[in-house]
Design a protein around this motif. Structure first.
Motif, PDB file in Angstrom:
ATOM      1  N   UNK A  57       4.639 -27.917 -28.993  1.00 55.74           N
ATOM      2  CA  UNK A  57       3.926 -26.970 -29.129  1.00 55.74           C
ATOM      3  C   UNK A  57       2.617 -26.832 -27.995  1.00 55.74           C
ATOM      4  N   UNK A  58       2.477 -25.652 -27.513  1.00 56.27           N
ATOM      5  CA  UNK A  58       1.371 -25.406 -26.198  1.00 56.27           C
ATOM      6  C   UNK A  58      -0.070 -24.936 -26.948  1.00 56.27           C
ATOM      7  N   UNK A  59      -0.987 -25.745 -26.429  1.00 57.34           N
ATOM      8  CA  UNK A  59      -2.319 -25.290 -26.889  1.00 57.34           C
ATOM      9  C   UNK A  59      -3.193 -25.375 -25.643  1.00 57.34           C
ATOM     10  N   UNK A  60      -3.767 -24.131 -25.443  1.00 59.26           N
ATOM     11  CA  UNK A  60      -4.680 -24.163 -24.405  1.00 59.26           C
ATOM     12  C   UNK A  60      -5.902 -25.107 -24.128  1.00 59.26           C
ATOM     13  N   UNK A  61      -6.041 -25.670 -23.289  1.00 58.93           N
ATOM     14  CA  UNK A  61      -7.184 -26.828 -23.041  1.00 58.93           C
ATOM     15  C   UNK A  61      -8.270 -26.084 -22.394  1.00 58.93           C
ATOM     16  N   UNK A  62      -9.300 -26.795 -21.892  1.00 54.36           N
ATOM     17  CA  UNK A  62     -10.697 -26.182 -21.622  1.00 54.36           C
ATOM     18  C   UNK A  62     -10.327 -25.193 -20.335  1.00 54.36           C
ATOM     19  N   UNK A  63      -9.604 -25.825 -19.232  1.00 57.58           N
ATOM     20  CA  UNK A  63      -9.399 -24.989 -18.029  1.00 57.58           C
ATOM     21  C   UNK A  63      -8.300 -23.852 -18.291  1.00 57.58           C
ATOM     22  N   UNK A  64      -7.461 -24.029 -19.150  1.00 51.25           N
ATOM     23  CA  UNK A  64      -6.606 -22.930 -19.724  1.00 51.25           C
ATOM     24  C   UNK A  64      -7.267 -21.838 -20.371  1.00 51.25           C
ATOM     25  N   UNK A  65      -8.127 -22.081 -21.328  1.00 50.60           N
ATOM     26  CA  UNK A  65      -9.044 -21.059 -22.100  1.00 50.60           C
ATOM     27  C   UNK A  65      -9.673 -20.314 -20.858  1.00 50.60           C
ATOM     28  N   UNK A  66     -10.591 -21.002 -20.027  1.00 50.79           N
ATOM     29  CA  UNK A  66     -10.967 -20.155 -18.822  1.00 50.79           C
ATOM     30  C   UNK A  66     -10.155 -19.422 -18.111  1.00 50.79           C
ATOM     31  N   UNK A  67      -8.993 -19.831 -17.563  1.00 48.63           N
ATOM     32  CA  UNK A  67      -8.063 -19.303 -16.860  1.00 48.63           C
ATOM     33  C   UNK A  67      -7.521 -17.841 -17.719  1.00 48.63           C
ATOM     34  N   UNK A  68      -7.481 -18.152 -18.940  1.00 43.98           N
ATOM     35  CA  UNK A  68      -6.952 -17.196 -19.802  1.00 43.98           C
ATOM     36  C   UNK A  68      -7.863 -15.837 -19.665  1.00 43.98           C
ATOM     37  N   UNK A  69      -9.403 -16.130 -19.936  1.00 41.82           N
ATOM     38  CA  UNK A  69     -10.159 -15.115 -20.066  1.00 41.82           C
ATOM     39  C   UNK A  69     -10.183 -14.277 -18.566  1.00 41.82           C
ATOM     40  N   UNK A  70      -9.989 -15.088 -17.667  1.00 43.32           N
ATOM     41  CA  UNK A  70      -9.754 -14.244 -16.283  1.00 43.32           C
ATOM     42  C   UNK A  70      -8.877 -13.501 -16.226  1.00 43.32           C
ATOM     43  N   UNK A  71      -7.607 -14.141 -16.618  1.00 43.35           N
ATOM     44  CA  UNK A  71      -6.294 -13.540 -16.476  1.00 43.35           C
ATOM     45  C   UNK A  71      -6.298 -12.194 -17.318  1.00 43.35           C
ATOM     46  N   UNK A  72      -6.870 -12.323 -18.430  1.00 46.72           N
ATOM     47  CA  UNK A  72      -6.793 -11.204 -19.363  1.00 46.72           C
ATOM     48  C   UNK A  72      -7.590 -10.002 -18.647  1.00 46.72           C
ATOM     49  N   UNK A  73      -8.764 -10.242 -18.114  1.00 46.28           N
ATOM     50  CA  UNK A  73      -9.488  -9.348 -17.431  1.00 46.28           C
ATOM     51  C   UNK A  73      -8.775  -8.772 -16.148  1.00 46.28           C
ATOM     52  N   UNK A  74      -8.191  -9.467 -15.507  1.00 48.20           N
ATOM     53  CA  UNK A  74      -7.350  -9.234 -14.254  1.00 48.20           C
ATOM     54  C   UNK A  74      -6.181  -7.972 -14.856  1.00 48.20           C
ATOM     55  N   UNK A  75      -5.579  -8.512 -15.539  1.00 47.42           N
ATOM     56  CA  UNK A  75      -4.422  -7.509 -16.195  1.00 47.42           C
ATOM     57  C   UNK A  75      -4.870  -6.414 -16.764  1.00 47.42           C
ATOM     58  N   UNK A  76      -5.842  -6.565 -17.534  1.00 43.76           N
ATOM     59  CA  UNK A  76      -6.431  -5.384 -18.371  1.00 43.76           C
ATOM     60  C   UNK A  76      -7.006  -4.126 -17.312  1.00 43.76           C
ATOM     61  N   UNK A  77      -7.442  -4.752 -16.091  1.00 38.07           N
ATOM     62  CA  UNK A  77      -7.906  -4.070 -14.991  1.00 38.07           C
ATOM     63  C   UNK A  77      -6.506  -3.291 -14.407  1.00 38.07           C
ATOM     64  N   UNK A  78      -5.827  -3.971 -14.315  1.00 41.30           N
ATOM     65  CA  UNK A  78      -4.697  -3.558 -13.508  1.00 41.30           C
ATOM     66  C   UNK A  78      -3.846  -2.655 -14.315  1.00 41.30           C
ATOM     67  N   UNK A  79      -3.723  -2.829 -15.848  1.00 38.14           N
ATOM     68  CA  UNK A  79      -2.959  -1.709 -16.386  1.00 38.14           C
ATOM     69  C   UNK A  79      -3.867  -0.395 -16.381  1.00 38.14           C
ATOM     70  N   UNK A  80      -5.146  -0.498 -16.508  1.00 31.51           N
ATOM     71  CA  UNK A  80      -6.142   0.600 -16.399  1.00 31.51           C
ATOM     72  C   UNK A  80      -5.932   1.605 -15.034  1.00 31.51           C
ATOM     73  N   UNK A  81      -5.806   0.752 -14.019  1.00 28.86           N
ATOM     74  CA  UNK A  81      -5.642   1.253 -12.470  1.00 28.86           C
ATOM     75  C   UNK A  81      -4.219   2.070 -12.578  1.00 28.86           C
ATOM     76  N   UNK A  82      -2.828   1.237 -13.157  1.00 27.00           N
ATOM     77  CA  UNK A  82      -1.735   1.951 -13.322  1.00 27.00           C
ATOM     78  C   UNK A  82      -1.893   3.428 -13.953  1.00 27.00           C
ATOM     79  N   UNK A  83      -2.740   3.406 -14.901  1.00 28.75           N
ATOM     80  CA  UNK A  83      -2.641   4.462 -15.882  1.00 28.75           C
ATOM     81  C   UNK A  83      -3.313   5.730 -15.215  1.00 28.75           C
TER      82      UNK A  83
END
Length: 297
Positions: A57-83
């Motif tokens: 099973x996969x569990x986010x480590x410290x760097x993974x959690x930080x990367x996921x926070x930024x990735x979530x923001x990036x793709x959320x903004x991307x979806x907003x732009x597309x809309x």
């Protein structure tokens, strides 16, 4: 690594969000082997792993959690732009994210922000509730624009933010039944069941100190990080609880309890915290001015 591969980042984002390679592969309409390969390539390019692999099973480590926070923001903004580009709608394109700590009463938060929401109706408001430290982390990566909290930033904290004192309210105590004629406040709190704020609350230390100074020894039956949950248990006669005197009328009406006394020397403070960027300055300033005005009435 000189450039971030957003294709690989998206694969990582979906794996982290869905919790497994198989689920991400199903969304992407590719094989799990393809997703696994893309993820490995991404981690190799970064030079470190993003997941801890335990019992397949996969569990986010410290760097993974930080990367996921930024990735979530990036793709959320991307979806907003597309809309926005697809609809040609520029009316509700601005987003203002407000964080609220668990200890801030919801009715008080409503009083602080609803005038701003009506005046700036072309803005989309996103309300998040989290711990004080959790919201500060989100503020640091611009995932939150404004924080409403029951404490300010401690001196020496390495956070690039502004802290504004909004005002304070004394605390009142509430119980399901009114006091009898032979009972006096605050002496009546001795040996009474008490519902206490949790350690994350800004008032916890002051309340404990006040009880000790008054030589009062209630029986603490439960502790709550969530102020609304504390009041709910109080309304079901699990114990006495305290809440800001500024919302005493609301507490009595909403939870069908009685105010049994007020501790004027005990108060709860409220703060607004914003990032150093002035991009959302107008909205932040309006909320701060409204909140301060409520305390000076």
């Amino acid at each position: 690594m000189h450039h971030l591969n957003y294709h690989h980042l998206y694969y990582f984002y979906l794996v982290a969000r869905e919790g497994s390679i198989a689920k991400a592969a199903k969304l992407l309409h590719v094989t799990p082997q393809t997703v696994s390969g893309q993820l490995s390539t991404f981690e190799n390019q970064l030079g470190y792993s993003l997941f801890d692999r335990i019992n397949k099973r996969l569990y986010l480590n410290a760097k993974g959690k930080l990367s996921y926070q930024y990735a979530s923001e990036i793709f959320h903004k991307g979806n907003q732009l597309a809309e926005i580009l697809n609809t040609n709608d520029e009316v509700n394109t601005k987003e203002f994210v407000i964080g609220i700590t668990n200890g801030v009463p919801k009715v008080l938060f409503f009083d602080f922000v609803h005038h701003t929401m009506r005046q700036f109706a072309n803005v989309k408001y996103v309300i998040k509730e989290d711990s004080f430290d959790g919201l500060l982390k989100e503020l640091a990566i611009n995932a939150v624009d404004f924080i409403m909290a029951d404490r300010g930033i401690a001196p020496g904290t390495q956070v690039n933010a502004n802290s504004y004192f909004l005002g304070e309210s004394s605390l009142s105590f509430f119980a399901k039944q009114p006091l009898g004629n032979d009972q006096r406040f605050p002496e009546c709190l001795n040996h009474m069941p008490l519902l206490m704020q949790g350690n994350t609350s800004g008032i916890r230390h002051a309340l404990t100190s006040w009880l000790e100074a008054e030589q009062l020894y209630p029986k603490i039956v439960a502790e709550f990080d969530d102020s609304a949950l504390l009041k709910l248990f109080g309304s079901e006669n699990f114990g006495v609880f305290c809440a800001p005197s500024a919302i005493a009328d609301h507490v009595e009406a909403q939870y069908n309890v009685h105010c049994i006394g007020k501790a004027d020397s005990l108060s709860e403070r409220y703060y607004a915290i914003t990032g150093k960027s002035r991009a959302e300055y107008t909205l932040s300033e309006h909320i701060v001015e409204t909140a301060r005005g409520l305390f000076t009435r």
